[in-house]
Design an enzyme around this catalytic site. Structure first.
Site, PDB file in Angstrom:
ATOM      1  N   SER A 146       0.490  -1.014  -0.009  1.00  0.00           N
ATOM      2  CA  SER A 146       0.328   0.316  -0.068  1.00  0.00           C
ATOM      3  C   SER A 146       1.010   1.170  -0.357  1.00  0.00           C
ATOM      4  O   SER A 146       1.733   0.802   0.511  1.00  0.00           O
ATOM      5  CB  SER A 146      -0.434   0.010   1.394  1.00  0.00           C
ATOM      6  OG  SER A 146      -1.263   0.842   1.418  1.00  0.00           O
ATOM      7  N   TYR A 159      -1.276  -0.740  10.242  1.00  0.00           N
ATOM      8  CA  TYR A 159      -2.030  -0.883   8.843  1.00  0.00           C
ATOM      9  C   TYR A 159      -0.641  -0.699   8.363  1.00  0.00           C
ATOM     10  O   TYR A 159       0.502  -1.656   7.768  1.00  0.00           O
ATOM     11  CB  TYR A 159      -3.556  -0.070   8.288  1.00  0.00           C
ATOM     12  CG  TYR A 159      -3.309  -0.548   6.827  1.00  0.00           C
ATOM     13  CD1 TYR A 159      -3.904  -1.555   6.790  1.00  0.00           C
ATOM     14  CD2 TYR A 159      -3.216   0.284   5.959  1.00  0.00           C
ATOM     15  CE1 TYR A 159      -3.852  -2.357   5.374  1.00  0.00           C
ATOM     16  CE2 TYR A 159      -3.000   0.042   5.392  1.00  0.00           C
ATOM     17  CZ  TYR A 159      -3.657  -1.075   3.714  1.00  0.00           C
ATOM     18  OH  TYR A 159      -4.205  -1.316   3.002  1.00  0.00           O
TER      19      TYR A 159
HETATM   20  N1  LIG Z   1      -8.548  -1.008  -1.296  1.00  0.00           N
HETATM   21  C1  LIG Z   1      -8.076  -0.143  -1.513  1.00  0.00           C
HETATM   22  O1  LIG Z   1      -7.753   1.081  -1.476  1.00  0.00           O
HETATM   23  C2  LIG Z   1      -6.704  -1.040  -1.104  1.00  0.00           C
HETATM   24  C3  LIG Z   1      -5.104  -0.049  -1.333  1.00  0.00           C
HETATM   25  C4  LIG Z   1      -4.409   0.215  -0.780  1.00  0.00           C
HETATM   26  C5  LIG Z   1      -4.140  -1.764  -0.838  1.00  0.00           C
HETATM   27  N2  LIG Z   1      -4.956  -2.362  -0.445  1.00  0.00           N
HETATM   28  C6  LIG Z   1      -4.907  -4.210  -0.054  1.00  0.00           C
HETATM   29  O2  LIG Z   1      -5.233  -4.585  -1.027  1.00  0.00           O
HETATM   30  C7  LIG Z   1      -5.616  -6.038  -0.040  1.00  0.00           C
HETATM   31  C8  LIG Z   1      -7.062  -5.953  -0.868  1.00  0.00           C
HETATM   32  O3  LIG Z   1      -7.915  -5.072  -0.086  1.00  0.00           O
HETATM   33  P1  LIG Z   1      -8.936  -4.684  -0.176  1.00  0.00           P
HETATM   34  O4  LIG Z   1      -9.702  -3.140  -0.521  1.00  0.00           O
HETATM   35  O5  LIG Z   1      -9.958  -5.021  -1.355  1.00  0.00           O
HETATM   36  O6  LIG Z   1     -10.064  -5.220   1.047  1.00  0.00           O
HETATM   37  P2  LIG Z   1     -11.487  -6.213   1.480  1.00  0.00           P
HETATM   38  O7  LIG Z   1     -12.575  -6.355   0.193  1.00  0.00           O
HETATM   39  O8  LIG Z   1     -11.230  -6.400   2.295  1.00  0.00           O
HETATM   40  O9  LIG Z   1     -10.132  -8.073   1.228  1.00  0.00           O
HETATM   41  C9  LIG Z   1      -9.718  -8.365   2.411  1.00  0.00           C
HETATM   42  C10 LIG Z   1      -9.465  -9.929   1.645  1.00  0.00           C
HETATM   43  O10 LIG Z   1      -8.623 -10.162   2.620  1.00  0.00           O
HETATM   44  C11 LIG Z   1      -9.396 -11.606   3.064  1.00  0.00           C
HETATM   45  N3  LIG Z   1      -8.475 -12.207   4.350  1.00  0.00           N
HETATM   46  C12 LIG Z   1      -8.472 -11.399   5.864  1.00  0.00           C
HETATM   47  N4  LIG Z   1      -7.771 -11.825   7.098  1.00  0.00           N
HETATM   48  C13 LIG Z   1      -7.811 -13.114   6.101  1.00  0.00           C
HETATM   49  C14 LIG Z   1      -7.177 -14.652   6.632  1.00  0.00           C
HETATM   50  N5  LIG Z   1      -6.781 -14.160   8.329  1.00  0.00           N
HETATM   51  N6  LIG Z   1      -6.819 -15.375   5.577  1.00  0.00           N
HETATM   52  C15 LIG Z   1      -6.903 -15.272   4.606  1.00  0.00           C
HETATM   53  N7  LIG Z   1      -7.963 -14.277   3.986  1.00  0.00           N
HETATM   54  C16 LIG Z   1      -8.240 -13.183   4.883  1.00  0.00           C
HETATM   55  C17 LIG Z   1     -10.635 -11.254   3.101  1.00  0.00           C
HETATM   56  O11 LIG Z   1     -10.930 -12.652   3.223  1.00  0.00           O
HETATM   57  P3  LIG Z   1     -11.971 -13.815   3.967  1.00  0.00           P
HETATM   58  O12 LIG Z   1     -12.853 -12.896   5.089  1.00  0.00           O
HETATM   59  O13 LIG Z   1     -12.933 -14.392   2.768  1.00  0.00           O
HETATM   60  O14 LIG Z   1     -11.220 -14.553   5.036  1.00  0.00           O
HETATM   61  C18 LIG Z   1     -10.557 -10.716   1.798  1.00  0.00           C
HETATM   62  O15 LIG Z   1     -10.978 -11.527   0.541  1.00  0.00           O
HETATM   63  C19 LIG Z   1      -5.580  -5.972   1.116  1.00  0.00           C
HETATM   64  O16 LIG Z   1      -3.839  -6.689   0.928  1.00  0.00           O
HETATM   65  C20 LIG Z   1      -5.220  -3.910   1.586  1.00  0.00           C
HETATM   66  O17 LIG Z   1      -4.267  -3.639   1.995  1.00  0.00           O
HETATM   67  C21 LIG Z   1      -6.513  -2.469  -1.106  1.00  0.00           C
END
Ligand SMILES: NC(=O)c1ccc[n+]([C@@H]2O[C@H](COP(=O)([O-])OP(=O)(O)OC[C@H]3O[C@@H](n4cnc5c(N)ncnc54)[C@H](OP(=O)(O)O)[C@@H]3O)[C@@H](O)[C@H]2O)c1
Length: 255
Positions: A146, A159
């Site tokens: 990120s 985070y």
């Molecule tokens: N959206 C943004 O703007 C943004 C920006 C920078 C970085 N990111 C990064 O991109 C990634 C995805 O983010 P997102 O926005 O798509 O979030 P999200 O929709 O909340 O997705 C998070 C995913 O992580 C999984 N997860 C959480 N805890 C877990 C565990 N213990 N074991 C296995 N899976 C787990 C969840 O699945 P389950 O609950 O089914 O396990 C879910 O599929 C993250 O690493 C986040 O930090 C996002």
């Protein structure tokens, strides 16, 4: 598609593929020709996406995986390999956040974020690399970091710390594993619109944040695809230990 970007011989495992960016990455990689294993804890959500990918002639399967648990990761990799053979691309995407000011954030929140975003990325990378070495395939590991791993914002200390750790982990693993033909890179998204954050970005606070992004808008998940494809495919064969930010210029915003 140009042969350089061809993923037809790849088996990509995407963690956190039950929603958001991980679900998007799984669909995208399947569309680019890879066999894709979707991994997360919520089985029903994974199954739905697998069915959607198969309906579009993609090759997909799902495995239940908790990235905080080494045993769960090992079992999930075993099942993934039974279905599609050795994993050659790992997208280490699972992540959580905990909002709160540092003076008040509780220990459980710190543990959950660090266990998932830092230890989880480590455990999954290690499991993937051990198998890539054992099978002699080499491969590509893409850690989803990120821009908060490169700069800071208030209210998300664990985070930001976890993502900074992912950036440094990416470089150390790239150094150690280059001899095994394993590339390790990080993709550092800026603020990307997903179902989970759309309400926040519609609020006054969210709009104020968007004004600080040089491009004056949020990113779309599809705008990460080019960087992911570069890192996952042989187009990136001499690229390792890199962090690619895709953020509308947010990291270079004026001080
Ligand atoms: N959206 C943004 O703007 C943004 C920006 C920078 C970085 N990111 C990064 O991109 C990634 C995805 O983010 P997102 O926005 O798509 O979030 P999200 O929709 O909340 O997705 C998070 C995913 O992580 C999984 N997860 C959480 N805890 C877990 C565990 N213990 N074991 C296995 N899976 C787990 C969840 O699945 P389950 O609950 O089914 O396990 C879910 O599929 C993250 O690493 C986040 O930090 C996002």
């Amino acid at each position: 598609m140009n042969e350089l970007f061809n993923l037809r011989v790849s088996h990509a495992l995407v963690t956190g593929a039950s929603s958001g960016l991980g679900q998007h990455f799984a669909r995208f990689l399947a569309g680019a020709g890879a066999k894709v294993t979707l991994a997360a804890r919520r089985e029903a959500a994974l199954t739905r996406t697998v069915e959607e990918i198969r309906a579009e002639a993609g090759q997909a399967q799902s495995v239940v995986m908790d990235v905080t648990d080494a045993g769960s990761i090992g079992r999930a990799f075993d099942r993934a390999e039974e279905g599609f053979g050795p994993v050659t691309v790992l997208v280490n995407n699972a992540g959580v956040t905990a909002a709160g000011v540092a003076l008040q954030l509780d220990e459980a929140s710190w543990d959950q974020v660090i266990d998932t975003n830092l230890k989880g990325v480590w455990l999954a990378a290690q499991a993937a690399a051990q198998r890539m070495v054992r099978h002699g395939t080499g491969g590509s590991i893409v850690n989803i970091a990120s821009i908060l791993g490169l700069r800071v914002a208030g209210g998300v200390a664990p985070y930001a710390v976890s993502k900074a750790g992912v950036v440094q982990m990416t470089k150390t693993l790239a150094l150690e594993w280059a001899r095994h033909n394993i590339r390790v890179n990080a993709l550092a998204p800026g603020y990307i619109e997903t179902e989970l954050n759309s309400d926040f970005f519609a609020s006054d606070a969210g709009q104020a944040l968007v004004k600080r992004i040089p491009q004056r808008r949020l990113g779309k998940a599809g705008e990460l695809d080019g960087a992911l494809l570069l890192l996952a495919s042989s187009a990136g064969s001499y690229t390792t230990g890199c962090v690619i930010a895709v953020d509308g210029g947010h990291l270079v915003s004026s001080l």
